[in-house]
Design a protein around this motif. Structure first.
Motif, mmCIF file in Angstrom:
data_model
loop_
_atom_site.group_PDB
_atom_site.id
_atom_site.type_symbol
_atom_site.label_atom_id
_atom_site.label_comp_id
_atom_site.label_asym_id
_atom_site.label_seq_id
_atom_site.Cartn_x
_atom_site.Cartn_y
_atom_site.Cartn_z
ATOM 1 N N ARG A 390 -28.061 -5.749 5.002
ATOM 2 C CA ARG A 390 -28.870 -6.140 6.155
ATOM 3 C C ARG A 390 -28.537 -5.353 7.425
ATOM 4 O O ARG A 390 -28.701 -5.852 8.536
ATOM 5 N N THR A 446 -21.435 -10.056 25.243
ATOM 6 C CA THR A 446 -22.449 -10.854 24.548
ATOM 7 C C THR A 446 -23.018 -10.091 23.358
ATOM 8 O O THR A 446 -23.845 -10.612 22.622
ATOM 9 N N ARG A 448 -24.557 -7.018 23.659
ATOM 10 C CA ARG A 448 -25.678 -6.173 24.072
ATOM 11 C C ARG A 448 -25.196 -4.783 24.411
ATOM 12 O O ARG A 448 -24.135 -4.609 24.993
ATOM 13 N N GLY A 465 -33.237 -2.542 25.322
ATOM 14 C CA GLY A 465 -33.392 -3.927 24.869
ATOM 15 C C GLY A 465 -33.211 -4.052 23.376
ATOM 16 O O GLY A 465 -32.256 -3.519 22.805
ATOM 17 N N LYS A 466 -34.165 -4.712 22.739
ATOM 18 C CA LYS A 466 -34.083 -4.958 21.303
ATOM 19 C C LYS A 466 -34.096 -3.686 20.478
ATOM 20 O O LYS A 466 -33.624 -3.660 19.353
ATOM 21 N N GLN A 480 -29.260 -2.535 17.833
ATOM 22 C CA GLN A 480 -28.958 -3.810 18.474
ATOM 23 C C GLN A 480 -28.997 -4.950 17.443
ATOM 24 O O GLN A 480 -28.136 -5.819 17.435
ATOM 25 N N ARG A 484 -26.135 -7.756 16.051
ATOM 26 C CA ARG A 484 -26.369 -9.206 15.933
ATOM 27 C C ARG A 484 -25.928 -9.710 14.560
ATOM 28 O O ARG A 484 -25.323 -10.758 14.436
ATOM 29 N N GLU A 485 -26.246 -8.945 13.510
ATOM 30 C CA GLU A 485 -25.830 -9.333 12.153
ATOM 31 C C GLU A 485 -24.304 -9.394 12.059
ATOM 32 O O GLU A 485 -23.744 -10.302 11.456
ATOM 33 N N ASP B 52 -36.653 -9.512 24.549
ATOM 34 C CA ASP B 52 -36.229 -8.208 25.035
ATOM 35 C C ASP B 52 -34.830 -7.814 24.546
ATOM 36 O O ASP B 52 -34.356 -6.729 24.864
ATOM 37 N N TYR B 56 -28.945 -13.474 23.139
ATOM 38 C CA TYR B 56 -28.840 -13.727 21.710
ATOM 39 C C TYR B 56 -28.570 -15.225 21.537
ATOM 40 O O TYR B 56 -28.551 -15.970 22.527
#
Lengths: 605, 210
Positions: A390, A446, A448, A465-466, A480, A484-485, B52, B56
């Motif tokens: 993933r 965080t 990011r 951003g994303k 990004q 997160r994963e 955006d 999270y």
């Protein structure tokens, strides 16, 4: 000065140069090849076995004493007994890669007392008829410690006749696997199998000498049916009996392939394998035995059985001796299996004076907090990110994977497994990279990407951003979403660790040692693991990589019969903590998704 | 004061959010205005920042917690004042699934967007979903599953709704890590959302509200 010869090494594919007339053992040792030799090349221990692929020199008297006729015929020799006279190809069964150094040390410390033994009996000394039957005489000689079976009864008359009362029994505990007339040396082979969700590993052992003949790992042939245990359970639920049969056949075929190839490479016959210990996660064990694992798939996640099993190879369609004994150590819960029990045994966690942690960071990360008083286990649903799953450019730790990254004097570099062009990035590379980006402030607490135009590496951060991503090299990047994963994965493991500590009422400072098991663990840079927060910082100096501890535990159970009994005690002692049912779990899990040093969230309330 | 409340929610200060809501009520601000001029815009920003990539799950949850604290104060007053909410949603995780972080986020985002949410919790059987639809008469039924093995209970719930003759009375939406748009279509759900922010958009769109 003598000429130089080349020694080609299989299966490692390496070359070693040696002086004409140099002793093989010392030539290999000085080239850094991991070869066994307890006696230091004196021809006493018989451990420095190598196999001449062709043109083996005539055996010495020492070899005739220490090796079997069969082995000699297959080209096996002792390295210390011969000198290099020409270019040769050698097959060397051990490789430092399959057994971690610590694990190997541990295995040397296991007292050699296998369940599989050769027993020489002479019934001609017994007065025939006194006991009423031959079987009773046999039992009398063996002190009653034998189970009657149909094949034993059928084979006994001929063996007694041909051996004039003398027979050789191949025994695994109370069971006679086979018997031969007369008193002779019969090879006793054992197979230790670890059924992992993505990898099947096996070790072939000589149970007469207590040595390893070879080790091998292959990709789990069930992979096309789903990458994780849940998708395989779903496959069975949707496909019914037929699907279960297909998955069972796939894993059995995989084990058979390992048994056949290991035997072939060691120059032995696979039907001489008479004792097998199989460990694995609960779902894999269910599938291996053809037991529907559906109940593991949903709450309350209960397996069909937990106790230790004693089975026969023919019931399982294994291509070894049909009456070989197959033992499956006990399970703890639906997600903590015989593999974890074997790992606990290998690390001797249940005997430790002070609390220790055992981490196996697979898709389902198993965590054990244990010492002589208690064993607390849990399974953390980390997902496949640490195995490269993933992740947009993720891949398993195979050839072509970026395994490590560094920043040295402002220049960004990476290492690729096997050298050559990078194809993707594996778990250890991901952890390294994320740690580096955090260290350099390119990713904030965080998770990011944060704008750092002043930083030399900032030019590698593309998009916003994303859609932001970090370019590792052409075509390979970390996005990004990938971060997160990884945040989810690390938070799951860390939350598991903190909740177990909380349950036991311990602080991280009270942990004496952290054992990192699994192939993944040995690749990891401990500093990077601590930096991204998989483990609390104060545990960093206590981290110890132990290789495939589950396989080591299985090997140990073949080498020492007491350990199989011990496995049952360990499983009974183990308390399972179901993280999903823990009230604090969500809070601790969410708090740990961040990279700030939130120490011990579980203790805060 | 409403601006301050909005800020407290955005920054995840739950005690302050509850306090400010209380003060706003005491100052005589209508409950409907507190909702629509402070909480709803705050959660809209949270949703947008998630879209955006600025926020999270952890940053979303802290705001959701603050929103929850404010709602606990505000909800009784809203009911009293008879403010018309945008719609009613019944939500829960399916049978055998204990994982509820995603479901909780969706519930809080919906509440923050001005919907009434009835949260049935975890491991909700088809029977209980049907019962809740009968009892609460919601506009939307939301189901969540985090495991591929529990996802299979989603079509069972839809079948049970049909059997009870309730399928036409409620829009069914699904979500959770293993769920996909294709799966939602296959089992005959009315909608699918990949995350909490888009779930709000989905519900608005299905009910034709803004």
């Amino acid at each position: 000065m003598g000429s130089i010869h080349t020694i080609f090494l299989d299966p490692a594919g390496k070359k070693v140069e040696a002086q004409d007339g140099e002793n093989f053992f010392f030539a290999l040792i000085s080239a850094g090849i991991p070869i066994r030799g307890e006696c230091g090349g004196k021809g006493i221990c018989g451990r420095c076995r190598v196999r001449f692929v062709e043109g083996a020199p005539p055996p010495t008297e020492t070899e005739k004493r220490l090796l079997s006729l069969y082995e000699l015929e297959a080209g096996w020799r002792l390295a210390c007994q011969h000198v290099v006279e020409k270019n040769v190809s050698l097959w060397i069964p051990f490789s430092g890669e399959t057994l971690g150094r610590k694990t190997a040390e541990f295995l040397c410390s296991v007292p050699f007392s296998p369940k599989a033994t050769l027993v020489y009996v002479d019934l001609s000394l017994q007065k025939r008829g006194k006991e009423g039957s031959d079987m009773e005489s046999l039992r009398d000689v063996l002190g009653g410690n034998i189970e009657v079976s149909l094949p034993l009864l059928q084979e006994l008359p001929r063996a007694l006749r041909e051996g004039a009362g003398k027979i050789t029994l191949v025994r695994v505990g109370k069971n006679v696997v086979t018997l031969r007339p007369g008193h002779r040396v019969i090879p006793l082979l054992g197979l230790a199998v670890d059924l992992g969700t993505s990898t099947l590993a096996a070790h072939l052992l000589d149970l007469r000498k207590g040595i390893e003949l070879g080790a091998k790992a292959i990709a789990n042939p069930q992979l096309p049916f789903g990458a994780d245990v849940l998708s395989r359970i779903t496959y069975v639920r949707e496909g019914g009996e037929e699907a279960l049969k297909r998955l069972r056949e796939a894993v059995v075929e995989g084990v058979n392939r390992l048994a056949t190839e290991l035997s072939f490479e060691a120059g032995v016959a696979s039907d001489e394998i008479i004792h097998i210990v199989v460990v694995g996660n609960p779902t894999m064990l269910h599938l291996f035995l053809g037991v529907d694992p559906s109940s593991i798939g949903e709450a309350p996640f209960v397996p069909i059985w937990r106790e230790a099993l004693f089975l026969r190879a023919e019931e399982l369609n294994l291509k070894v001796h049909p009456r070989a004994v197959v033992e499956v150590p006990p399970l703890v819960s639906g997600y903590v299996g015989a593999d974890t029990v074997a790992s606990i045994l290998a690390c001797r966690l249940h005997e430790k004076e002070f609390p220790c942690l055992l981490l196996d960071l697979g898709t389902n990360g198993e965590i054990v907090l244990g010492w002589k008083e208690r064993l607390l286990t849990c399974s953390a649903a980390a997902g496949p990110a640490f195995e490269g799953g993933r992740i947009s450019c993720g891949m398993p730790a195979l050839k072509g994977a970026i395994s490590h990254v560094h920043l040295e004097k402002g220049s960004f570099n990476f290492e690729v497994i096997g050298g050559g062009e990078p194809l993707g990035i594996c778990g250890s590379g991901l952890v390294d990279l994320l740690a580096l980006l955090l260290e350099e402030g390119l990713v904030d607490a965080t998770g990011r990407f944060s704008p750092r135009p002043d930083h030399a590496l900032f030019s590698r951060v593309i998009g916003h951003g994303k859609n932001a991503k970090f370019l590792i090299t052409e075509g390979i990047y970390l996005t990004q979403c990938d971060i997160r994963e990884l945040q989810l994965a690390k938070a799951a493991i860390r939350a598991g660790i903190e909740l177990l500590l909380d349950k036991a009422g311990l602080n991280p400072q009270e942990i004496q040692c952290v054992y990192l098991a699994g192939a993944f663990g040995s690749q990891m840079r401990p500093q990077a693991l601590a930096k991204i927060g998989v483990i609390p910082n104060e545990l960093l100096p206590k981290l110890q990589s132990v290789g495939n501890a589950a396989a080591s535990g299985a090997i140990a159970m073949l080498l020492n019969q007491e350990l199989i009994k011990e496995a049952t005690l360990v499983a009974k002692k183990a308390e399972h903590v179901e993280l999903a049912c823990e009230k604090k779990f969500v809070e601790v899990f969410v708090a740990n998704m961040k990279f700030t040093r939130v120490e011990n969230v579980a203790f805060k309330r | 004061m409403l601006e301050e409340l909005k800020k407290a929610v955005l920054e995840g200060e739950d005690e302050k959010a509850a306090e400010l809501t209380q003060k706003a009520l005491e100052a005589g601000i209508e409950p409907g205005r507190i909702l629509n001029e402070a909480l709803v815009p705050a959660m809209e920003i949270v949703g947008k920042e998630y879209e955006d990539g600025k926020r999270y799950v952890p940053e979303m949850l802290i705001s959701a917690e603050a929103m929850k604290a404010a709602m606990a104060v505000l909800r009784p007053k809203l009911v009293e004042s008879g403010v018309k909410l945008k719609g009613k949603v019944v939500i829960g995780t399916v049978e055998g699934d204990l994982h509820d972080i995603g479901k909780n986020l969706v519930a809080m985002m919906l509440e923050g967007a001005g919907f009434e949410v009835i949260d049935l919790g975890v491991e909700v059987t088809a029977e209980r979903f049907v019962q809740a639809v009968k009892e609460h008469k919601p506009d939307v039924l939301g189901m969540s599953a985090l495991l591929t093995t529990t996802m299979i209970h989603m079509p069972e719930v839809i079948e049970a709704l049909k059997a009870a003759g309730l399928r036409e009375r409620v829009k069914v939406i699904v979500g959770g890590a293993p769920v996909t748009r294709e799966y939602a279509e296959k089992i005959g759900a009315d909608g699918y959302a990949p995350d909490a922010a888009s779930a709000v958009e989905l519900v608005k769109q299905l009910l034709g509200v803004s």
